[in-house]
Design a protein around this motif. Structure first.
Motif, PDB file in Angstrom:
ATOM      1  N   LYS A 158      -9.303   0.413  -4.803  1.00  0.00           N
ATOM      2  CA  LYS A 158      -9.260   1.556  -3.877  1.00  0.00           C
ATOM      3  C   LYS A 158      -8.460   2.731  -4.437  1.00  0.00           C
ATOM      4  O   LYS A 158      -8.902   3.893  -4.366  1.00  0.00           O
ATOM      5  CB  LYS A 158      -8.659   1.116  -2.538  1.00  0.00           C
ATOM      6  CG  LYS A 158      -8.569   2.229  -1.503  1.00  0.00           C
ATOM      7  CD  LYS A 158      -8.014   1.708  -0.183  1.00  0.00           C
ATOM      8  CE  LYS A 158      -7.925   2.813   0.864  1.00  0.00           C
ATOM      9  NZ  LYS A 158      -7.389   2.312   2.155  1.00  0.00           N
ATOM     10  N   TYR A 159      -7.292   2.451  -5.007  1.00  0.00           N
ATOM     11  CA  TYR A 159      -6.378   3.528  -5.394  1.00  0.00           C
ATOM     12  C   TYR A 159      -6.344   3.804  -6.901  1.00  0.00           C
ATOM     13  O   TYR A 159      -5.919   4.884  -7.315  1.00  0.00           O
ATOM     14  CB  TYR A 159      -4.959   3.214  -4.908  1.00  0.00           C
ATOM     15  CG  TYR A 159      -4.825   3.283  -3.409  1.00  0.00           C
ATOM     16  CD1 TYR A 159      -4.779   4.504  -2.747  1.00  0.00           C
ATOM     17  CD2 TYR A 159      -4.742   2.124  -2.643  1.00  0.00           C
ATOM     18  CE1 TYR A 159      -4.655   4.582  -1.364  1.00  0.00           C
ATOM     19  CE2 TYR A 159      -4.613   2.177  -1.265  1.00  0.00           C
ATOM     20  CZ  TYR A 159      -4.574   3.413  -0.625  1.00  0.00           C
ATOM     21  OH  TYR A 159      -4.453   3.471   0.738  1.00  0.00           O
ATOM     22  N   LYS A 160      -6.725   2.806  -7.698  1.00  0.00           N
ATOM     23  CA  LYS A 160      -6.706   2.937  -9.166  1.00  0.00           C
ATOM     24  C   LYS A 160      -5.371   3.494  -9.671  1.00  0.00           C
ATOM     25  O   LYS A 160      -5.320   4.476 -10.431  1.00  0.00           O
ATOM     26  CB  LYS A 160      -7.868   3.793  -9.652  1.00  0.00           C
ATOM     27  CG  LYS A 160      -9.234   3.173  -9.354  1.00  0.00           C
ATOM     28  CD  LYS A 160     -10.364   4.031  -9.857  1.00  0.00           C
ATOM     29  CE  LYS A 160     -11.704   3.360  -9.600  1.00  0.00           C
ATOM     30  NZ  LYS A 160     -11.949   3.055  -8.156  1.00  0.00           N
ATOM     31  N   LEU A 179      -6.856  -7.064  -5.881  1.00  0.00           N
ATOM     32  CA  LEU A 179      -7.967  -6.331  -6.508  1.00  0.00           C
ATOM     33  C   LEU A 179      -8.479  -5.224  -5.604  1.00  0.00           C
ATOM     34  O   LEU A 179      -8.833  -4.137  -6.082  1.00  0.00           O
ATOM     35  CB  LEU A 179      -9.102  -7.284  -6.858  1.00  0.00           C
ATOM     36  CG  LEU A 179      -8.942  -8.087  -8.149  1.00  0.00           C
ATOM     37  CD1 LEU A 179     -10.067  -9.104  -8.275  1.00  0.00           C
ATOM     38  CD2 LEU A 179      -8.921  -7.166  -9.361  1.00  0.00           C
ATOM     39  N   ASN A 180      -8.527  -5.485  -4.314  1.00  0.00           N
ATOM     40  CA  ASN A 180      -9.010  -4.459  -3.380  1.00  0.00           C
ATOM     41  C   ASN A 180      -8.155  -3.201  -3.453  1.00  0.00           C
ATOM     42  O   ASN A 180      -8.678  -2.073  -3.420  1.00  0.00           O
ATOM     43  CB  ASN A 180      -9.030  -5.006  -1.952  1.00  0.00           C
ATOM     44  CG  ASN A 180     -10.179  -5.972  -1.711  1.00  0.00           C
ATOM     45  OD1 ASN A 180     -11.171  -5.964  -2.435  1.00  0.00           O
ATOM     46  ND2 ASN A 180     -10.050  -6.816  -0.698  1.00  0.00           N
ATOM     47  N   TYR A 181      -6.825  -3.371  -3.545  1.00  0.00           N
ATOM     48  CA  TYR A 181      -5.943  -2.203  -3.628  1.00  0.00           C
ATOM     49  C   TYR A 181      -6.082  -1.489  -4.976  1.00  0.00           C
ATOM     50  O   TYR A 181      -6.070  -0.256  -5.028  1.00  0.00           O
ATOM     51  CB  TYR A 181      -4.486  -2.610  -3.397  1.00  0.00           C
ATOM     52  CG  TYR A 181      -4.183  -2.888  -1.943  1.00  0.00           C
ATOM     53  CD1 TYR A 181      -4.227  -1.880  -0.993  1.00  0.00           C
ATOM     54  CD2 TYR A 181      -3.854  -4.172  -1.513  1.00  0.00           C
ATOM     55  CE1 TYR A 181      -3.961  -2.122   0.343  1.00  0.00           C
ATOM     56  CE2 TYR A 181      -3.571  -4.440  -0.184  1.00  0.00           C
ATOM     57  CZ  TYR A 181      -3.634  -3.408   0.743  1.00  0.00           C
ATOM     58  OH  TYR A 181      -3.369  -3.664   2.067  1.00  0.00           O
ATOM     59  N   LEU A 182      -6.218  -2.263  -6.044  1.00  0.00           N
ATOM     60  CA  LEU A 182      -6.401  -1.643  -7.355  1.00  0.00           C
ATOM     61  C   LEU A 182      -7.716  -0.875  -7.406  1.00  0.00           C
ATOM     62  O   LEU A 182      -7.796   0.208  -7.979  1.00  0.00           O
ATOM     63  CB  LEU A 182      -6.359  -2.700  -8.458  1.00  0.00           C
ATOM     64  CG  LEU A 182      -5.035  -3.451  -8.636  1.00  0.00           C
ATOM     65  CD1 LEU A 182      -5.156  -4.484  -9.752  1.00  0.00           C
ATOM     66  CD2 LEU A 182      -3.889  -2.491  -8.914  1.00  0.00           C
ATOM     67  N   GLU A 198       0.823  -1.204   0.000  1.00  0.00           N
ATOM     68  CA  GLU A 198       0.000   0.000   0.000  1.00  0.00           C
ATOM     69  C   GLU A 198       0.861   1.259   0.000  1.00  0.00           C
ATOM     70  O   GLU A 198       0.557   2.234  -0.695  1.00  0.00           O
ATOM     71  CB  GLU A 198      -0.939  -0.002   1.208  1.00  0.00           C
ATOM     72  CG  GLU A 198      -1.941   1.143   1.197  1.00  0.00           C
ATOM     73  CD  GLU A 198      -3.008   0.987   2.258  1.00  0.00           C
ATOM     74  OE1 GLU A 198      -4.101   1.555   2.090  1.00  0.00           O
ATOM     75  OE2 GLU A 198      -2.748   0.308   3.274  1.00  0.00           O
ATOM     76  N   GLU A 199       1.954   1.228   0.758  1.00  0.00           N
ATOM     77  CA  GLU A 199       2.851   2.395   0.785  1.00  0.00           C
ATOM     78  C   GLU A 199       3.464   2.657  -0.583  1.00  0.00           C
ATOM     79  O   GLU A 199       3.597   3.817  -1.009  1.00  0.00           O
ATOM     80  CB  GLU A 199       3.954   2.172   1.821  1.00  0.00           C
ATOM     81  CG  GLU A 199       3.458   2.271   3.259  1.00  0.00           C
ATOM     82  CD  GLU A 199       4.514   1.894   4.288  1.00  0.00           C
ATOM     83  OE1 GLU A 199       4.285   2.151   5.491  1.00  0.00           O
ATOM     84  OE2 GLU A 199       5.564   1.327   3.898  1.00  0.00           O
ATOM     85  N   GLN A 200       3.816   1.594  -1.297  1.00  0.00           N
ATOM     86  CA  GLN A 200       4.416   1.780  -2.615  1.00  0.00           C
ATOM     87  C   GLN A 200       3.380   2.210  -3.659  1.00  0.00           C
ATOM     88  O   GLN A 200       3.707   2.947  -4.590  1.00  0.00           O
ATOM     89  CB  GLN A 200       5.161   0.509  -3.043  1.00  0.00           C
ATOM     90  CG  GLN A 200       6.417   0.293  -2.210  1.00  0.00           C
ATOM     91  CD  GLN A 200       7.190  -0.950  -2.614  1.00  0.00           C
ATOM     92  OE1 GLN A 200       8.115  -0.883  -3.428  1.00  0.00           O
ATOM     93  NE2 GLN A 200       6.814  -2.082  -2.047  1.00  0.00           N
ATOM     94  N   ILE A 201       2.143   1.762  -3.504  1.00  0.00           N
ATOM     95  CA  ILE A 201       1.074   2.274  -4.374  1.00  0.00           C
ATOM     96  C   ILE A 201       0.927   3.781  -4.177  1.00  0.00           C
ATOM     97  O   ILE A 201       0.855   4.549  -5.150  1.00  0.00           O
ATOM     98  CB  ILE A 201      -0.258   1.571  -4.083  1.00  0.00           C
ATOM     99  CG1 ILE A 201      -0.215   0.107  -4.538  1.00  0.00           C
ATOM    100  CG2 ILE A 201      -1.408   2.295  -4.800  1.00  0.00           C
ATOM    101  CD1 ILE A 201      -1.456  -0.679  -4.144  1.00  0.00           C
TER     102      ILE A 201
END
Length: 258
Positions: free
Chosen positions: A147-149, A142-145, A117-120
Motif C-alpha cells: 500500500k505505502y511502498k 505485505l499489505n502495508y508494504l 501504519e502511523e509509523q510508516i
C-alpha cells in the motif's frame, strides 16, 4: 574472538539490552579492531531511544533507529508520534524503528496495526527508512508494504522466497542473521541464495539469534562473520566480497555517507 574480516556492518542490534550491562563499554570499544565498521542500534520505545542516542554520540561507528516495537505498546504515550518525530531529527538517527507486527504474542492486533501504519506514514513524511519487524504476520506486513511502498528493511527476514520476491517488488530490502546457520533453516537458506545481492543486509538482532557455533549464547556484532561465511558458501562468493557488498548496501539504505 578476533575477526580476520573487515567492513562488517550490523544493520540491526539492541545494545541497550540488559545482557550487555556487565561489559557493554569494553565490548563496543573493541568493535573496530574486530572489523566492525558500522552498527545501527534499534530502539523499541522512548526510553531505549534515549539510550540509543547516547550510543550514537559516544561511538562514531554507531547509528540509531527510533520507534515503537509491537511488544512495547502498553505504556505508549498518546503523543508518541510527535516525540518520535522530534528524536528523528538527531543527525545520527537514520531510520524509524523498530516497528511492525508480531502476532506470536497476545497483543491487540488493531493497536499493532494502527501504530505500525502511523509509523510508516511518519517515515514517508520525514523521508527516512523504516525497520520492519514481522513475526507470524506476513500477510498484513505485505499489505502495508504494498500500500505505502516505504523505504523498508524487513529485518530478520523469516518468509519464503516467494514473499522475498514480493518484498523486492515494493522496493524493500531484507536482512539476514544467525538463523541462516541453523540446521533447520530451510527458508532462510533458500532466501539467502535467491535474494538480489544489492538488497541484502546482514544483522545480528543481538543479543539474540546467535549463529552456530554460538547458538543459545549472547550474540554481538563480531559474530556476523559466521553468518557471512554461511551465506557466502550458499552463494558461492568470497566472504569478504559479501561483507563489502552488504556494508555498502547498509550505508545506501540508511543514507550513511562516510
Amino acid at each position: 574472538m578476533e575477526n580476520n574480516f573487515y567492513n562488517i556492518f550490523d544493520s540491526h542490534a539492541h545494545y541497550d539490552d540488559k545482557w550487555f550491562d556487565e561489559d557493554r563499554e569494553v565490548l563496543l570499544s573493541s568493535m573496530k579492531e574486530n572489523g566492525v565498521c558500522g552498527i545501527v542500534n534499534n530502539s523499541v520505545d522512548l526510553k531505549t531511544a534515549k539510550v540509543c542516542i547516547d550510543f550514537c554520540e559516544k561511538y562514531d561507528f554507531m547509528y540509531g533507529a527510533v520507534g515503537f516495537h509491537p511488544e512495547n505498546l502498553e505504556d505508549m504515550p498518546n503523543d508518541y508520534l510527535d516525540r518520535v518525530a522530534e528524536l528523528l531529527k538527531h543527525k545520527k538517527i537514520v531510520a524509524v524503528g523498530e516497528t511492525g507486527l508480531d502476532y506470536h504474542w497476545d497483543i491487540p492486533k488493531d493497536l499493532q496495526n494502527r501504530v505500525f501504519e502511523e509509523q510508516i506514514k511518519l517515515s514517508l513524511d520525514v523521508n527516512m527508512p523504516i525497520i520492519v519487524h514481522d513475526r507470524e504476520a506476513h500477510g498484513d506486513t505485505l499489505n502495508y508494504l504494498r500500500k505505502y511502498k516505504p523505504k523498508a528493511l524487513v529485518h530478520c527476514f523469516s518468509g519464503s522466497v516467494e514473499m522475498m520476491r514480493e518484498v523486492m517488488r515494493y522496493g524493500s530490502y531484507i536482512s539476514l542473521g544467525g538463523v541462516v546457520t541453523f540446521k533447520n533453516a530451510r527458508h532462510s537458506v533458500e532466501v539467502a541464495k535467491e535474494v538480489p545481492i544489492d538488497r541484502l543486509l546482514l544483522e545480528t538482532d543481538c543479543p539474540y539469534m546467535s549463529p552456530v557455533p554460538f547458538r543459545g549464547k549472547r550474540c554481538d556484532s563480531t559474530m556476523i562473520k559466521y553468518t557471512a561465511e554461511k551465506i557466502a558458501e550458499i552463494r558461492n562468493i568470497d566472504v569478504q566480497e559479501l561483507l563489502n557488498i552488504t556494508a555498502e548496501n547498509a550505508k545506501r539504505f540508511y543514507g550513511i555517507d562516510d
